[in-house]
Structures are given as C-alpha cells and as structure tokens.
Design a protein around this motif. Sequence first.
Motif, PDB file in Angstrom:
ATOM      1  N   UNK A 433       0.829  -1.207   0.000  1.00 54.19           N
ATOM      2  CA  UNK A 433       0.000   0.000   0.000  1.00 54.19           C
ATOM      3  C   UNK A 433       0.864   1.257   0.000  1.00 54.19           C
ATOM      4  N   UNK A 434       1.974   1.247   0.748  1.00 59.57           N
ATOM      5  CA  UNK A 434       2.862   2.422   0.774  1.00 59.57           C
ATOM      6  C   UNK A 434       3.495   2.653  -0.585  1.00 59.57           C
ATOM      7  N   UNK A 435       3.886   1.564  -1.253  1.00 56.43           N
ATOM      8  CA  UNK A 435       4.480   1.716  -2.582  1.00 56.43           C
ATOM      9  C   UNK A 435       3.470   2.307  -3.559  1.00 56.43           C
ATOM     10  N   UNK A 436       2.230   1.803  -3.505  1.00 48.74           N
ATOM     11  CA  UNK A 436       1.209   2.373  -4.395  1.00 48.74           C
ATOM     12  C   UNK A 436       0.931   3.831  -4.039  1.00 48.74           C
ATOM     13  N   UNK A 437       0.912   4.122  -2.745  1.00 45.89           N
ATOM     14  CA  UNK A 437       0.645   5.496  -2.314  1.00 45.89           C
ATOM     15  C   UNK A 437       1.753   6.430  -2.802  1.00 45.89           C
ATOM     16  N   UNK A 441       1.103   9.577  -5.161  1.00 44.97           N
ATOM     17  CA  UNK A 441       1.539  10.932  -4.822  1.00 44.97           C
ATOM     18  C   UNK A 441       2.388  11.538  -5.939  1.00 44.97           C
ATOM     19  N   UNK A 442       3.297  10.725  -6.499  1.00 47.79           N
ATOM     20  CA  UNK A 442       4.107  11.217  -7.616  1.00 47.79           C
ATOM     21  C   UNK A 442       3.246  11.518  -8.837  1.00 47.79           C
ATOM     22  N   UNK A 443       2.156  10.737  -9.015  1.00 45.07           N
ATOM     23  CA  UNK A 443       1.242  11.003 -10.125  1.00 45.07           C
ATOM     24  C   UNK A 443       0.535  12.340  -9.934  1.00 45.07           C
ATOM     25  N   UNK A 444       0.104  12.618  -8.686  1.00 50.12           N
ATOM     26  CA  UNK A 444      -0.592  13.879  -8.428  1.00 50.12           C
ATOM     27  C   UNK A 444       0.319  15.086  -8.562  1.00 50.12           C
ATOM     28  N   UNK A 445       1.638  14.872  -8.398  1.00 50.93           N
ATOM     29  CA  UNK A 445       2.583  15.985  -8.442  1.00 50.93           C
ATOM     30  C   UNK A 445       3.515  15.909  -9.642  1.00 50.93           C
ATOM     31  N   UNK A 446       3.239  15.002 -10.586  1.00 52.39           N
ATOM     32  CA  UNK A 446       4.158  14.755 -11.691  1.00 52.39           C
ATOM     33  C   UNK A 446       4.204  15.943 -12.645  1.00 52.39           C
ATOM     34  N   UNK A 458      -3.384   3.057 -12.863  1.00 51.65           N
ATOM     35  CA  UNK A 458      -2.937   3.159 -11.465  1.00 51.65           C
ATOM     36  C   UNK A 458      -4.111   3.009 -10.499  1.00 51.65           C
ATOM     37  N   UNK A 459      -5.274   3.560 -10.850  1.00 51.96           N
ATOM     38  CA  UNK A 459      -6.455   3.442  -9.992  1.00 51.96           C
ATOM     39  C   UNK A 459      -6.913   1.995  -9.906  1.00 51.96           C
TER      40      UNK A 459
END
Length: 981
Positions: A433-437, A441-446, A458-459
């Motif tokens: 779960x941490x790896x996916x998170x 997070x990188x997707x939201x800030x990419x 990813x979803x």
Amino acid sequence: KSASELFEYQPDLLHHIVTTMNPNVLTAHGVPVYRMDQHAGEFIITFPRAYHTGFNHGYNMAEAVNFAPPDWLQIGRKCVEHYSLMRRFCVFCHDELVCKMATRPELLTLQVAAVCYKDMLKMVEYERSKRSELVEGGVRNAEREAFELLPEDERQCALCKTTIFMSALTIVNGRDDQEIVCMRHFKSMDVDPANLILRYRYTMDELAILLKGLKIHAESYDDWMAKVRTALDARGDERLEFSVIKDYFGQALEKKYPESELLVALQTVVEEADKCQMVAHQLSSTQGKIRTRLGTEAKYRLTVEELELFVNQLETLPAKVTGQKGVVELLEKVSKFKVESRHLIEREKASLETVEDMVEKGEALDIFLPEVEMLRTRLDQLQWIKEVREVLDDPSEVSNDSLVGLEHRGCSLKPRPDVEAGLSRLRGLRITMDQWETRATSCLQATPKWNVEEVERLVREGESISLGLPSLEKLKEAIRKAKEWWSRAENLQKPENYPYLDTLEALVAKGRPLPIRLDPLSQLETQVAAARAWRERTARVFLKKNSACNLLEVLSPRYDIGMERRKKKKSDEGNYRHPIFLGLSAVQLSDPQEIVNAFKQAEQAELISMRDLRDINRNARDRKQGVMLECELCLDKYPPGSTPLPRLPSGKARPTSLREVKFLCPNCLRSRRPRLETILSLLVSLQKLTVRLPEGEALQCLTERAMAWQDRARTVLATPDISKALKKLSIQSKEDGDESGSLDEQSADATTDSESESPLPTRRSSSGAAEIVVELSKDTVNKLENLLVEGDLLEVSLDEVSHMWRVLQATPQRRSKLYPELDSLEAELIAAREEKRQEKQRKREKLETEEGREERERKKQKKKKKEEKRRQEEEARAESEDDCSAKHCKRPTGKQVHWVQCDKCSMWFHLFCIGLKPQQIKEDEEFFCGKCSSSGKSGSRKRSGKSGGGSSSSKAASSSSSGGGGRSKEPAPDTSDMDTD
C-alpha cells in the motif's frame, strides 16, 4: 452545747439561715471545717447535711442548684422523717416521687432502679405494718384518694406537716374541709376507731406490682449478661444468628447498661460481624451478573488467599451471618475455575469462543485471579489474529491508518508463533500500500502530468489492493473531473459551437489544477490568450487613460444618459452584467441576430434619452451664470476647471474663442474615438478568432452603425446647399493658413485623450471663419443637427461629423450665440487650479492630524474587511465548483459519488442528491432530470459512469442569421454554463 438555749427555744434553728458559728469552735468540737475561694466559672458541691456559709468580696452574682443522684433517695427519706419530727413543711413529697418512678421502670437506669427498689421496699413494708395496726385497732372504713390532685395545704398532716401521698386518717363527719393525719399518729389519736376512715392511694396488691416491676428492671442486667456470655461462648451450629446478637447490643444501648468488658466484647463482635455480613452480601450479589470488561476494573478485589481467610473468619465468628453459604460456594467456584483455566492455558490451540466464555466466567467471580489476566492476554491474541485474517482475506475496505493501527496492536501483544506470522503478512500488505501510495503521490505531483489511461491503470491497481487508500479517492475524483472537462472541451470545439471567452476561461481555470494531462487544454489556452490579446489591443485603441468605463461599456450604446454616474472600479469581469445582455436568455445569446436586435433597441433608446436630456439642458441653460463650458452633445454646462478642455490644434492660427473649438463633456466623450480605418483592422483580427467576445459583437454593431450613419451623412452633405457651404468654408480655412491642413485634423485633435487640463493656447491674429455666414433652411439645419447628435453618440472619429459641425457653426443661429473668450477662461482656470491645490493641501494637513490618522485607519480596516469578504466569496465559489445542479447538493464523498447528465439540459447531478441508486441507471437509456421531466419530456434513465468517467452527448441547436458582423460560424448554446451566462 455552745448555744443550747437557742435550740431549746427553736429546735429547727439550723433549718433557718439566721445562725453562724466561729469555725474555731466547730474545729474544737471535732467538726471538720474546709475553706475555699470560689472564682468565676468554678463550681462548689455541698453534700447533704453539710453546714456551709460564705460571703462575697464585692459585687457578685451566684446561682445555687439542688440535684439528686440515685443514692440520695435514702438520705431524702431520712430528711422527710427529720422534717416530720421538726414539724417542718416538706419541699416535695418523697413517697410520690418514688411511686412515680416505679410506674415507669423502663425509663430508669439500672442504678436508679436498684436504689428506687430498695427505698420503695422500705416504704411498702412500713405501709403494710401501719395498715395492719389500723385493722387491729378497729378501723373498718377505707376509701381511695388521689392525693396528688389535692392542693398542697389540704394534703398536709395536721400534726407533723408532712405532705401525704400513700395513706392518711380522717374522721367521718361529712365535712369537706376536715383535716387529715399520718398513720404514724394513730395510736396517739383520741378518737373512736370506728369513726376513722383510711384514705389510701394504692392498694397493697398494686404496690406489690409496682415493686415487682422495679425488681425485674433492676435484675434485667444480670439476665442480659448471662445471655450475652452464653452467646459469645457458642461455637459451630450452636451459634446464634447475627440479628439476635445485634438485638442484645441494641438492648444494652437502649437500657443504658453500664460499661463493662462484656459490653465492649459484644460491641466488637457486632461490628466485626456487620462488616463480614456486608462483604458476604457483596460477594454473593455479584454472582450470576453479566459484567463487561470495563465493569471488572474495580478499585480493589479480594484475592483467593483473602477469600479463604474470610471464609475461616466467618466460621469462627460467635454469630451466624447471612451470606456465609454464598461465600463458601464462591470459594468452591474459584477453586474449580483455577483448575479449568490452568488446563485451558496449557493447551496449544484454543478457540476464541472458549476463551471468551472462560474470561467472562472468571470476571463474573469478582475475585482477583491471575488466570483471568492470562486468559485475557490469550483472548486479545485470538481476537487480533481473527481481525488480521479478515483484513488479509478482503483488504478492499482497509485504510492505511487502520492497517498501521492493527500492526501496532500486534506489536504490543505477547509474542506467539501465530501472532508473528500475522505481523509478517500485515507488513507485506502495508509495504504494498505504501508503494502504491508513493506512486499515486508522484502522479498527483508529476511534471509532465500523466495521461488519463495511465492514471486509470494506477487506480485499477489501487482498487485491487484496497479501496481505503488515501490517494485513491483523489485520483478517482481527478479522473472524473478530467473526463467531464474533456467532454465539455470536445463539445465546445465542435464546429456548430462557438463559445464565449468567459466559458473558455472558466473551462481553462478548471483544467489547469487537474493532475492529469489534458490535450485540448493547450489549444484552449491559445484561444483564450489570443482573445485576451485582441481585447487588450482594442482597449488600448478605445479606452482613455484611467477610464472609469470598461471596453464593453464604451463600445455599447449608453444606458445611463441623464443618470448620476457613480465611480466604479475598472474590471474586465462580468461582461454579461451589461444591461444589453442581462435581458437576453441563454438561447438568445447563442443567436447573433438576437444580439444585433438588442443592440439596435439599445441604440434607439440611447438616441431618445439623449434628445430628452438635450431638451432638459436647453431649458435650463439660462439658470447657470458666469463663464461656462457647454457640451455640444448633451448641452450641459460645466464651470472651467471642473472638466478638461479638448486638446487644441497647434500652429500659427490659434483660436481665440470656444466658438472655434468643439467641446464634448467627459460623459459624452468616453473614449479616444479612433478612426474607422483602425476599427476595420481590429475587425479583421477578430474574424481570425475562434472565440466569441461580447466586445467583438459590440464593436461589429458599432461599426455597422457608424458605416450606416456615414452613408446617411454623405447623402446629406452632397446636397447643393451644404456642398456649397463646405466649399466656401474650405477656401476660407486655406486663406487663414491652418497648419493642420484640413478641418478633419482639427476635429481629430479635438477628440483625442486629455484627462489633465490643457494649457491655454496662444491666440491667433484673426478669425477668418467668423466672417463667413452660411444661410440654410430650417429643415436642413434640423436635419444636420439630428445627424450630428447621432454622429456624436458614435465612439468613432468620422470626417462627416467635423464637416457638419463647421457648417452648423457658420449658420446665423449659432453665430448669434455667445461663447466665452479664451482670455476670460484663463483667470477661471488659474483660480480653479489654485483652489484644487489648496484643497489638496488641506487634505494633506488633515491626514497629518490625529483625526486624519484615525480616518486613514478606518479606511484601511474597511478595505481589509472588503478584501476578506471577497476572499471568502472566492473560497465559497471554489468549494461550490464540485456541487451538482441539484437544488440542494449534499456533496457526497467516497463510494456515494456517482454522476449522471440530463440529456435535455445537459446538467450534471449526483445520484445521491436526486435520490437514485446506480442500479436504477442504464447505459442505453436516456435520462431527464426532474425539471425537464415536469416540463413535458419524460423518458427512461441513462447512466453516465459510476464515478464521473463518462458523459452523455450534448444536444446543441444551431441557428443562422445575417447579423453579427458577417460571422461564418453560428454559435450553439453553451448549456454547461447556462447559469453563469
């Protein structure tokens, strides 16, 4: 011996306070004498038959009190006998006192009862002997008499003055006031016994009963002591009940038995038995009750050893307490539970239900048992393992926080192999779960942003892990908004749609913060930038410096003619707030012909309002006195210095009067009024835009209006009379040598931007134009004036306007009109400038004072409040962007977010807000909202994606029109922004 003669004369001398004697004499005869000094607050006790005397050393107040302890009864009876010998009146009747005490023996203490019994026994023996003498002496008559009811003087013995209570003798003569005598005087009476009557208070039997009651009460203490000793010495089954022992103690307190070792021992036993009985009741009352885990956390509970000691204590008590049987049974249950729990703890595997039952059974005993804590630890382990299995079997609903909390709970448990295995599997799930998170997070800030397909992939990975991931809902919401935005963007980019700039700006503003790459966004931004650049260019061409009007107001017909103009901030927002657009619906805004009609109506209204205002100002012309500047359009007058003068032409020939200068007030001259050629170049640039601008449509209407007016003006100027007048004025102008070269340049210069006061021009030597008079007919003049009013209303510089003005200025009607000379204006302008300078100086000085600082602070606070209010409104608008079109959006979150679009009005709704479920929406059926259904269209529902991913097609009707400045595209209604348009 020392005063025998006094005692012979008065035997009761000592009973009177009239005699004193020297203490030395008393001491000489062997009488002990004691001396005492009594101070305040001290008591001196004088025993019976003691001789005492004293005197005060000054002013004093003392109090003497007579009291009688139990042993005084014997002395009191002797005193009565002594008083009888002395024939002295008694203070009270001694026999009456004893009989009254004998009638209520239960109120007497044991000591008083014993003394009273002895004294009454003597009294009864004496009464029996005297009554026997009367019988033997021949007295036969007797009657009962209540002596206590008689007056004191009637119940006294006639011989010895003793107060009679038990019995007395009197003579039978029928008189009520006859005297009575004691029975001790019977033998000395010289009366026939047959004539005597015995009056008695009690019979001998009654006296015997009273005597027996005193005896029983006096001897009850001995009986009580015997019973108490027997009860305290009893053991085993011979013990009495605790209630009986308690009654013994209560009896001692009630009868006020004297303190003794036996009473102390009884009190100790009662107190100890009471405590033991209370504890036994508490232990018995907790059995069989259902107790929660929280309820078992008592301040103190008995241990097994203390319970065993308590059982032994109950068995050794001299009394049987209630609840002893329950305590013994509790001890047996505890022993049995210890054996069963030990066996369960030693087992390697145990079911959760078995351990729970055993824990509840141990907690119900309400005894501190180490086995219960061990079982509770084992129970926590089994419960945690069960929760871990549920999470690992179905992790879809598990959040990262709950997983971390579950892992922390596991680490706090006592180590066991199954616990360690569960912790290992939980760590693996949490790492996943941490790896996916981290990826989310990188997707939201990419930068650059991911496309929709990558985010959806990813979803799907996150949904396969858990639906409780923190970033999962953010990504879903971003995908929903991106698809919705994309659908609207594609809809707006269709050939039949031609959106307004406001719509595209709102769409671009919504698309920029989305963390997903939107391909149409760059194209829309380019369109928006091109439209804004055109609008800024047009604003630079039309708007004057620091203009209070925006571009749309300048390009549109005036709607505030004759109204008081309020100062407002310059703003490019809210184009549709213009009155021309406020009256149009969304469908009408999509039709260029409707917009053209609206502008034409506004032009007519503007012309009518201006004519009305000219009539009003013309009638009020004579009311204003002094040097005034008159506007050529509205005919309103202004004092010099209140409004800027037009920029005058430069050169050798300068005007000397305002007759040769065309003056328009700031309300009528709202813009720079560029030439028509400049405007046509702007229209060419506008044709290249793919975005609708209200300013562009207003500019098209203005251009069409100007060109139509120009055609009409040229037709009028081409008539022979006016053409001849223009030729004459042109020849004269050339002769005067104007440096401007033409009348058109003067007009253009007169209408340029000048917000500050222009310096007064130098005068020219002569005014040739003043020598020319043009004679025109009245109809021609009226026609020219009407055309000139329409031309001056246009925010465009046209040569025909200047020609008409010069012709009208040369007519006799205007030649007779007086205009202020520039020389007379000079003093007025200087005075106005000085007044303005002084006003600024006063304001500056006022700001330096305390009141000025306070005023400045108030304005600053007011401005701060306005900014705060504006910021709050912007935040509220930003929060409401995600609201659906329902009347009351409930703003659902999480799994409750499902969107659907109406196939008629294209509005989006939350299924939760309109009371529907996803199962009720079908993909292949149309959906109409409640408003559209009630208006006459109804149909089945069409689902538009579970989480906002899809959208239904937008129905946009197109229309054709010959208006709108020759547009080739016909815009479709932008129904998605219908509420803002």
